[in-house]
Design an enzyme around this catalytic site. Structure first.
Site: not given
Ligand SMILES: *[C@@H]1O[C@H](CO)[C@@H](O)[C@H](O)[C@H]1NC(C)=O
Ligand SMILES: *[C@@H]1O[C@H](CO)[C@@H](O)[C@H](O)[C@H]1NC(C)=O
Ligand SMILES: *[C@@H]1O[C@H](CO)[C@@H](O)[C@H](O)[C@H]1NC(C)=O
Ligand SMILES: *[C@@H]1O[C@H](CO)[C@@H](O)[C@H](O)[C@H]1NC(C)=O
Ligand SMILES: *[C@@H]1O[C@H](CO)[C@@H](O)[C@H](O)[C@H]1NC(C)=O
Length: 646
Positions: A237-240
Site C-alpha cells: 500500500v503506497s501513500p503516493n
C-alpha cells in the site's frame, strides 16, 4: 557565544523527572471501568548527521538534519485481574528482536507481553544494532512514563470496512486521554532523496492529533494526550497516489485538521471493549515450518525483483520488477557471495535467487531464521503482531484465519482482529502464494518461499487456540544474540566548533545559520513574552521547523534552521536558539548554545501595508527618475542636433 550547560541540564531534569514519576505509581481500579491504562511518550530521535536512513536502502540517503522528531509511544493495558500487555508504537522503520530483548522493562514486562511496532517511516536513521544505546534507553522511558500514569479507563473501538481501526481510551469521567489507530499504508510520503529525519505521514498525523487534543501551545511530546498512528498490513500500500484523500468521503484531506477519518472515527460510533487482557508469544523458526499438507518453508533468500525496488523507491540497480529469469551479470555478482544450493533453488521457485541470505552467515546471519510471533488480547480486540510487511491480501487471510480459530476454539464474543505490522522483528515481506508467483518486489522479498504466509497463519492459529483455551504455548527456539556482537558507537566526531550566534531576517521563512556541532542538536523558536521572559513556541519536532546539517571545512558543521511562520502566528518578537553538545579536541563533550538576534513577526495585513508603503515610496522615486531622464533626453536631443554634421 554563550557556553552554558543548558542542554545537559534539560536532559538531566527530564531523566530525574521520569524516575520521580515512577515512584508514584497509581493503580487504583474503579468499578465503572474495565481496565487500567497507562500511556507514555518519549523522544527516540536518532543521530541527525551522517547516518544512513533505513528503508529505501539508498546509500546516498544519509541524515543531514531534522524535520520531525521520532517518538516512542507506550500503552500499558491491565485488566481487573492485573494481567498486563504493552503496545509500543515507535516512529521507526522497523524493529529487531535482538534489540527488543535489550529493552529495560523494569522486571514487569518481557518480550512475551510487550509488542513493539514500527510505523515504517523511511526517513529515520538506520542501524538499531549499532546505535542501540540511543534508542533503548528512550524506549524504556516511554514505558516508565506509561507506568507512572496508569489510571482506570474504558476502551472503545471503531473501524471502517477499509480496515482502519481506532482505539479510543477514556478515563472514568469519560475524558479521552489516548488513541491508537491502525491503518495500512507505507510511511513513505518523503522520498528517497530526503535527508532530514522525519516520522513521515504517520508521525505528522500523531503530532497534529496530539496538538488538537492537548492544544497548540503544548509542545510535541509534552502533552497528556498521546495518539499513535500504528502500522498494519501495508506491504503493498503506497501513500503516493493522488495526494491524501478521506476514505469515507473520497474528498481531499483537510491539511489543517488532517486526520479527517481518524478524527471522525475518534468522535463517532464505537464498541466498548470488555474482557480479559492476555497474550501468547512464541519464537518461530520460519525456515523449517512444515504445513499440514507437507509443504515446507525455505531458508531465506531474496529474489531479483527485490533489487528492482518499488514505484515509491526504485532500487539502485538495473533490475525490473516481475523478474523471473535471472540475468547473467547479476547472477555472477550475487553468486560471488554464495551459490544457492539446488534445494534452495527448488524451494524458492519461481523466484530466481539474487541473494541467498539464508545460506550466508558471514560476517553474521543476514536474515533472521527465528522470529517473534505474538497475539495480544484486550477484551474482544486481538492484536496479531507480525514481524514483517504483510500485503493487503496476506493480512486479510491472516485475520480471517485468526477469527475462525478463535471461534472454533469456543470464543463467545465477536473478535476484532488487527494486524500490528512490523512488530518486534523484521523479516521482510509476506505475500500470498498467488502474489508470490508474480515475483514483483513484495514477492521477491518474501524470503521464506511460496508458503511463507501459510506458515505464519499456522502459528497464529495455534496462538489463537491457546488464548481461548487458556493453555500455554511452547516458548519456541531462542533467537540468536546478535546484539552483543554488533554494539558499536557512532564514529567519533573529532572536533566541532562551538556555534556563533548570527542574526537573520524576518519574513515568511526565517533562516538562521550556526556553526554547529555533531552529534547532538536541538533547536527552539522563542516568543518574547516581555522584556525578561521568553516562551518556547516551536521545537525541532514541529512540522514548521527544519534543521539542516552540513559538514564544513576544519571539522566544523554548518547548521541551518528554517522556521516557516504560519499565517496564524501571533505577531511579536521572536528569536531562534540552537543547542548542541560538541566534542572538544581533547575528547570531552561540551554543551553550547547559539541564539539569533531578535526579530519581529508582523501579521500579513501589517506586512501588506508595509509593502504598499515601500512601493509608494519606490513609485515616487521612479517617477522622479523618469522626470529627470525625460529632461536629460530632451537636452541630449538638443546636443545631438548641435553636433550632427550638416
Ligand atoms: C523527492 O522529493 C523532493 C521534495 O519534495 C522533490 O523535490 C523531488 O523531486 C522528489 N524526487 C523524486 C525522485 O520524486
Ligand atoms: C488552513 O488554515 C489557514 C488559516 O486558518 C487558512 O488560511 C487556509 O485556507 C487553511 N487551508 C486549508 C487547506 O483549509
Ligand atoms: C532453524 O531451522 C534451520 C533449518 O532447519 C536450522 O538449520 C537452524 O538451526 C534452526 N535455527 C534455530 C535457531 O533453531
Ligand atoms: C501448533 O500446536 C501443535 C500442538 O501443540 C504443535 O504440535 C504444532 O507444532 C504447532 N504448530 C505451530 C506452527 O506452531
Ligand atoms: C514577564 O513575564 C513573566 C512570565 O509571564 C512573568 O513571570 C514576569 O513577572 C514578567 N515580567 C515583567 C517585568 O512583566
Amino acid at each position: 557565544m554563550i557556553s552554558v550547560n543548558k542542554m545537559a541540564n534539560v536532559r538531566m531534569k527530564w531523566i530525574v523527572c521520569c524516575t520521580f514519576l515512577l515512584s508514584i505509581l497509581v493503580t487504583s481500579s474503579s468499578a465503572q471501568t474495565d481496565y487500567n491504562v497507562g500511556i507514555g511518550i518519549a523522544d527516540i530521535t536518532g543521530p541527525a548527521a551522517e547516518v544512513n536512513m533505513m528503508g529505501y536502502a539508498n546509500p546516498a540517503q544519509t541524515s543531514r538534519g531534522i524535520h520531525l522528531r521520532q517518538f516512542s509511544r507506550a500503552f500499558i493495558f491491565e485488566d481487573n485481574n492485573k494481567n498486563r500487555v504493552v503496545f509500543i508504537n515507535i516512529d521507526a522503520c522497523m524493529f529487531s528482536a535482538g534489540v527488543k530483548l535489550e529493552v529495560n522493562y523494569g522486571g514487569k514486562y518481557t518480550e512475551r507481553n510487550v509488542c513493539i511496532s514500527g510505523t515504517h517511516t523511511h526517513s529515520g536513521p538506520a542501524g538499531f544494532h549499532q546505535y542501540l544505546l540511543f534508542d533503548i534507553t528512550s524506549m524504556g522511558f516511554s514505558i516508565d512514563r506509561a507506568e507512572s500514569k496508569i489510571r482506570p479507563a474504558n476502551l472503545y473501538k471503531y473501524d471502517t470496512d477499509k480496515e482502519m481501526t481506532v482505539l479510543r481510551i477514556v478515563d472514568a469521567e469519560g475524558k479521552p486521554f489516548g488513541m491508537i489507530s491502525w491503518f495500512a499504508v507505507h510511511c513513505t510520503s518523503m522520498n528517497n532523496t530526503n535527508r532530514l529525519i522525519s516520522s513521515d505521514n504517520k508521525g505528522l498525523a500523531e503530532l497534529m492529533f496530539e496538538a488538537e487534543m492537548n492544544g497548540e501551545h503544548v509542545l510535541p511530546g509534552k502533552g497528556d494526550f498521546v495518539a499513535a498512528f500504528a502500522q498494519a498490513n501495508e506491504g503493498d500500500v503506497s501513500p503516493n497516489t493522488q495526494g491524501p484523500h478521506c476514505l469515507d468521503t473520497g474528498l481531499r484531506c483537510d491539511f489543517n485538521k488532517s486526520t479527517c477519518n481518524g478524527r471522525e472515527l475518534f468522535d463517532s460510533a464505537f464498541t466498548k471493549l470488555t474482557g480479559p487482557v492476555d497474550f501468547r508469544h512464541t519464537y518461530t523458526n520460519m525456515t523449517d515450518q512444515t504445513l499440514p499438507d507437507g509443504k515446507r518453508t525455505c531458508k531465506g533468500a531474496m529474489g531479483y525483483s527485490f533489487a528492482a525496488g518499488t514505484t515509491d523507491g526504485p532500487g539502485a540497480f538495473n533490475f525490473a520488477q516481475s523478474t523471473t529469469s535471472p540475468s547473467p551479470v547479476w547472477n555472477f555478482v550475487s553468486h560471488l557471495l554464495k551459490n544457492p544450493s539446488k534445494a534452495q533453488i527448488e524451494c524458492h521457485h519461481p523466484k530466481p535467487i539474487l541473494l541467498d541470505t539464508g545460506e550466508m552467515d558471514f560476517p553474521y546471519a543476514w536474515e533472521p531464521a527465528v522470529v517473534d510471533t505474538q497475539i495480544l488480547r484486550i477484551g474482544q480486540m486481538f492484536l496479531i503482531a507480525v514481524p514483517a510487511e504483510f500485503t493487503t491480501m496476506s493480512g486479510r487471510r491472516t485475520r480471517d484465519a485468526v477469527v475462525e480459530s478463535l471461534k472454533s476454539a469456543g470464543l463467545q464474543v465477536e473478535p476484532i482482529p488487527i494486524i500490528a505490522g512490523l512488530s518486534n522483528d523484521y523479516a521482510d515481506y509476506v505475500t500470498t502464494f498467488e502474489e508470490y508467483q508474480e515475483q514483483r518486489y513484495e514477492g521477491g522479498s518474501t524470503i521464506y518461499g511460496p508458503h511463507t504466509l501459510e506458515a505464519y497463519i499456522n502459528v497464529f492459529r495455534n496462538l489463537s487456540k491457546a488464548l481461548v483455551s487458556g493453555s500455554p504455548v511452547a516458548p519456541g527456539p531462542n533467537p540468536p544474540d546478535l546484539v552483543s556482537k554488533q554494539v558499536s558507537f557512532l564514529p567519533p566526531v573529532i572536533l566541532d566548533r562551538a556555534p556563533l550566534g548570527k542574526s537573520y531576517a524576518q519574513g515568511d521563512r526565517v533562516e538562521v545559520k550556526f556553526v554547529g556541532a555533531n552529534p547532538r542538536n536541538n533547536l527552539r523558536v522563542d516568543y518574547m513574552v516581555n522584556s525578561t521572559a521568553w516562551e518556547t513556541v516551536y521545537t525541532d519536532a514541529h512540522w514548521q521547523t527544519q534543521f539542516h546539517w552540513e559538514s564544513a571545512a576544519f571539522f566544523e558543521s554548518v547548521v541551518t534552521i528554517y522556521w516557516d511562520i504560519p499565517s496564524y502566528q501571533k505577531p511579536g518578537m521572536y528569536r531562534v536558539s540552537y543547542f548542541c553538545d560538541h566534542k572538544e579536541l581533547g575528547g570531552g563533550i561540551q554543551s553550547a548554545q547559539g541564539t539569533s538576534s531578535t526579530f519581529k513577526v508582523t501579521n500579513s495585513q501589517e506586512k501588506m501595508a508595509m509593502l504598499n508603503k515601500k512601493w509608494e515610496k519606490k513609485k515616487t522615486i521612479l517617477e522622479r527618475i523618469n522626470k529627470a531622464l525625460k529632461g536629460k533626453e530632451s537636452k541630449s536631443a538638443q546636443l545631438t542636433n548641435l553636433v550632427k554634421p550638416k
